[in-house]
Write a protein that holds these residues in place. Structure first.
Motif, PDB file in Angstrom:
ATOM      1  N   VAL A 215      16.854  30.515  45.925  1.00 24.07           N
ATOM      2  CA  VAL A 215      17.480  31.483  45.036  1.00 24.07           C
ATOM      3  C   VAL A 215      18.411  32.407  45.818  1.00 24.07           C
ATOM      4  CG1 VAL A 215      17.029  33.380  43.437  1.00 24.07           C
ATOM      5  CG2 VAL A 215      15.560  31.376  43.415  1.00 24.07           C
ATOM      6  N   GLN A 216      18.058  32.745  47.052  1.00 21.63           N
ATOM      7  CA  GLN A 216      18.894  33.631  47.845  1.00 21.63           C
ATOM      8  C   GLN A 216      20.254  33.012  48.140  1.00 21.63           C
ATOM      9  OE1 GLN A 216      15.800  32.719  48.584  1.00 21.63           O
ATOM     10  NE2 GLN A 216      14.569  34.559  48.679  1.00 21.63           N
ATOM     11  N   ASP A 217      20.341  31.677  48.161  1.00 19.41           N
ATOM     12  CA  ASP A 217      21.602  30.998  48.441  1.00 19.41           C
ATOM     13  C   ASP A 217      22.544  31.003  47.241  1.00 19.41           C
ATOM     14  OD1 ASP A 217      20.613  30.314  50.945  1.00 19.41           O
ATOM     15  OD2 ASP A 217      19.838  28.388  50.223  1.00 19.41           O
ATOM     16  N   ALA A 218      22.011  31.205  46.056  1.00 19.74           N
ATOM     17  CA  ALA A 218      22.788  31.067  44.834  1.00 19.74           C
ATOM     18  C   ALA A 218      23.559  32.356  44.542  1.00 19.74           C
ATOM     19  CB  ALA A 218      21.868  30.734  43.665  1.00 19.74           C
ATOM     20  N   THR A 219      24.883  32.243  44.417  1.00 16.37           N
ATOM     21  CA  THR A 219      25.724  33.366  44.037  1.00 16.37           C
ATOM     22  C   THR A 219      26.083  33.175  42.575  1.00 16.37           C
ATOM     23  OG1 THR A 219      26.640  33.375  46.257  1.00 16.37           O
ATOM     24  CG2 THR A 219      27.859  34.580  44.584  1.00 16.37           C
ATOM     25  N   PRO A 220      25.749  34.153  41.710  1.00 17.99           N
ATOM     26  CA  PRO A 220      25.926  33.918  40.281  1.00 17.99           C
ATOM     27  C   PRO A 220      27.367  33.778  39.798  1.00 17.99           C
ATOM     28  CG  PRO A 220      24.638  35.922  40.676  1.00 17.99           C
ATOM     29  CD  PRO A 220      25.070  35.391  41.995  1.00 17.99           C
ATOM     30  N   TYR A 221      28.353  34.314  40.546  1.00 17.91           N
ATOM     31  CA  TYR A 221      29.727  34.258  40.071  1.00 17.91           C
ATOM     32  C   TYR A 221      30.656  33.827  41.195  1.00 17.91           C
ATOM     33  CZ  TYR A 221      27.881  36.551  36.042  1.00 17.91           C
ATOM     34  OH  TYR A 221      27.149  36.800  34.934  1.00 17.91           O
ATOM     35  N   ALA A 222      31.504  32.864  40.882  1.00 19.07           N
ATOM     36  CA  ALA A 222      32.531  32.462  41.839  1.00 19.07           C
ATOM     37  C   ALA A 222      33.428  33.667  42.080  1.00 19.07           C
ATOM     38  CB  ALA A 222      33.325  31.277  41.292  1.00 19.07           C
ATOM     39  N   SER A 223      33.993  33.760  43.254  1.00 20.67           N
ATOM     40  CA  SER A 223      34.730  34.960  43.650  1.00 20.67           C
ATOM     41  C   SER A 223      35.933  35.254  42.762  1.00 20.67           C
ATOM     42  CB  SER A 223      35.176  34.839  45.101  1.00 20.67           C
ATOM     43  OG  SER A 223      36.013  33.710  45.254  1.00 20.67           O
ATOM     44  N   ASP A 224      36.529  34.246  42.154  1.00 24.06           N
ATOM     45  CA  ASP A 224      37.732  34.465  41.360  1.00 24.06           C
ATOM     46  C   ASP A 224      37.453  34.530  39.857  1.00 24.06           C
ATOM     47  OD1 ASP A 224      37.022  31.813  41.197  1.00 24.06           O
ATOM     48  OD2 ASP A 224      39.084  31.079  41.176  1.00 24.06           O
ATOM     49  N   VAL A 225      36.182  34.572  39.446  1.00 24.29           N
ATOM     50  CA  VAL A 225      35.834  34.567  38.027  1.00 24.29           C
ATOM     51  C   VAL A 225      35.686  35.998  37.518  1.00 24.29           C
ATOM     52  CG1 VAL A 225      34.043  33.959  36.375  1.00 24.29           C
ATOM     53  CG2 VAL A 225      34.747  32.306  38.086  1.00 24.29           C
ATOM     54  N   LYS A 226      36.413  36.312  36.459  1.00 23.40           N
ATOM     55  CA  LYS A 226      36.307  37.610  35.794  1.00 23.40           C
ATOM     56  C   LYS A 226      35.767  37.350  34.393  1.00 23.40           C
ATOM     57  CE  LYS A 226      38.309  39.694  39.223  1.00 23.40           C
ATOM     58  NZ  LYS A 226      37.486  39.608  40.387  1.00 23.40           N
ATOM     59  N   LEU A 227      34.615  37.956  34.106  1.00 17.15           N
ATOM     60  CA  LEU A 227      33.931  37.694  32.841  1.00 17.15           C
ATOM     61  C   LEU A 227      33.680  39.012  32.124  1.00 17.15           C
ATOM     62  CD1 LEU A 227      32.701  35.354  31.205  1.00 17.15           C
ATOM     63  CD2 LEU A 227      30.574  35.710  32.439  1.00 17.15           C
ATOM     64  N   ASP A 228      33.956  39.046  30.827  1.00 17.37           N
ATOM     65  CA  ASP A 228      33.694  40.214  30.002  1.00 17.37           C
ATOM     66  C   ASP A 228      32.217  40.612  30.125  1.00 17.37           C
ATOM     67  OD1 ASP A 228      34.762  41.799  27.393  1.00 17.37           O
ATOM     68  OD2 ASP A 228      32.656  41.218  27.149  1.00 17.37           O
ATOM     69  N   GLU A 229      31.943  41.903  30.190  1.00 16.17           N
ATOM     70  CA  GLU A 229      30.575  42.392  30.402  1.00 16.17           C
ATOM     71  C   GLU A 229      29.618  41.949  29.294  1.00 16.17           C
ATOM     72  OE1 GLU A 229      28.941  43.895  32.957  1.00 16.17           O
ATOM     73  OE2 GLU A 229      30.778  43.465  34.061  1.00 16.17           O
ATOM     74  N   GLN A 230      30.080  41.906  28.027  1.00 18.97           N
ATOM     75  CA  GLN A 230      29.214  41.434  26.930  1.00 18.97           C
ATOM     76  C   GLN A 230      28.786  39.992  27.163  1.00 18.97           C
ATOM     77  OE1 GLN A 230      31.660  41.935  23.409  1.00 18.97           O
ATOM     78  NE2 GLN A 230      30.220  43.457  22.609  1.00 18.97           N
ATOM     79  N   VAL A 231      29.734  39.155  27.508  1.00 15.19           N
ATOM     80  CA  VAL A 231      29.469  37.738  27.739  1.00 15.19           C
ATOM     81  C   VAL A 231      28.594  37.568  28.973  1.00 15.19           C
ATOM     82  CG1 VAL A 231      30.534  35.502  28.234  1.00 15.19           C
ATOM     83  CG2 VAL A 231      31.592  37.046  26.571  1.00 15.19           C
ATOM     84  N   LYS A 232      28.887  38.318  30.020  1.00 13.53           N
ATOM     85  CA  LYS A 232      28.100  38.261  31.252  1.00 13.53           C
ATOM     86  C   LYS A 232      26.631  38.575  30.967  1.00 13.53           C
ATOM     87  CE  LYS A 232      28.012  40.416  35.863  1.00 13.53           C
ATOM     88  NZ  LYS A 232      26.616  40.743  35.895  1.00 13.53           N
ATOM     89  N   LYS A 233      26.378  39.575  30.166  1.00 15.69           N
ATOM     90  CA  LYS A 233      25.009  39.968  29.830  1.00 15.69           C
ATOM     91  C   LYS A 233      24.280  38.843  29.093  1.00 15.69           C
ATOM     92  CE  LYS A 233      22.384  43.555  27.470  1.00 15.69           C
ATOM     93  NZ  LYS A 233      22.435  44.772  26.649  1.00 15.69           N
ATOM     94  N   VAL A 234      24.960  38.183  28.176  1.00 16.41           N
ATOM     95  CA  VAL A 234      24.356  37.080  27.415  1.00 16.41           C
ATOM     96  C   VAL A 234      24.010  35.916  28.342  1.00 16.41           C
ATOM     97  CG1 VAL A 234      24.822  35.323  25.645  1.00 16.41           C
ATOM     98  CG2 VAL A 234      25.441  37.710  25.225  1.00 16.41           C
TER      99      VAL A 234
END
Length: 179
Positions: free
Chosen positions: A41-60
């Protein structure tokens, strides 16, 4: 009669030594080399560096994968589809839950996730493509959201193991049968 001596390429012996193989019948005493150590789990980064996601969608999306990582598949889908048209089709939701449980059994527990791309079509339609990082194999998830009255609502979800499609490659067509 011509005799030809075939020599292995110069890289073969060093390669065998580097990989911890046995040379001249000597048994390797250490653990075999694994070029792909297990993912944690420590190796997993939840977001690629160039990905911008709306906070509502990110929360879901984060809420969904957090529950999947805890092996709460039913609760993950119940939370994800709450208040959506998808929830009005209980047979479809039950099938998603069943197929997800089968995928986890086949590919291993989900140990992480990564949002790898976000595509907007205009101002009201969005697709977030994610990878769930299974212990043995990743899966591709595509979440489709529609924004009405400043609220993003999930309208569709797709999951598959067709990772080749993420690289704009097409599976090779089968060769024609010789006649």
């Amino acid at each position: 009669m011509i005799t030809r001596i075939i020599r292995p390429p110069a890289v073969v012996v060093p390669l065998l030594l580097a990989l911890g193989g046995t040379v001249l019948g000597q048994a390797a005493e250490k653990t075999p080399y694994n070029p792909f150590p297990p993912l944690t789990v420590q190796d997993a980064t939840p977001y690629a560096s160039d990905v911008k996601l709306d906070e509502q969608v990110k929360k879901v999306i984060d809420g969904f994968f957090d529950l999947l990582q805890q092996d709460h598949v039913d609760q993950a889908y119940d939370q994800l589809t709450k208040g959506t048209k998808i929830a009005e089709k209980p047979d479809d939701v039950a099938l998603l839950k069943s197929k997800t449980n089968q995928a986890i059994d086949l590919y291993g527990d989900i140990v992480g996730r990564e949002v790898v791309s976000v595509k907007n079509v205009g101002n009201h339609l969005l697709r977030a493509t994610c990878l769930s990082l299974g212990k043995n194999y990743p899966l591709r998830w595509r979440f489709y959201f529609y924004r009405n009255d400043n609220t993003w609502r999930l309208i569709d979800i797709r999951v598959d193991d067709r990772l080749i499609d993420m690289f704009d490659e097409k599976a090779a067509a089968p060769s024609p049968e010789p006649q």
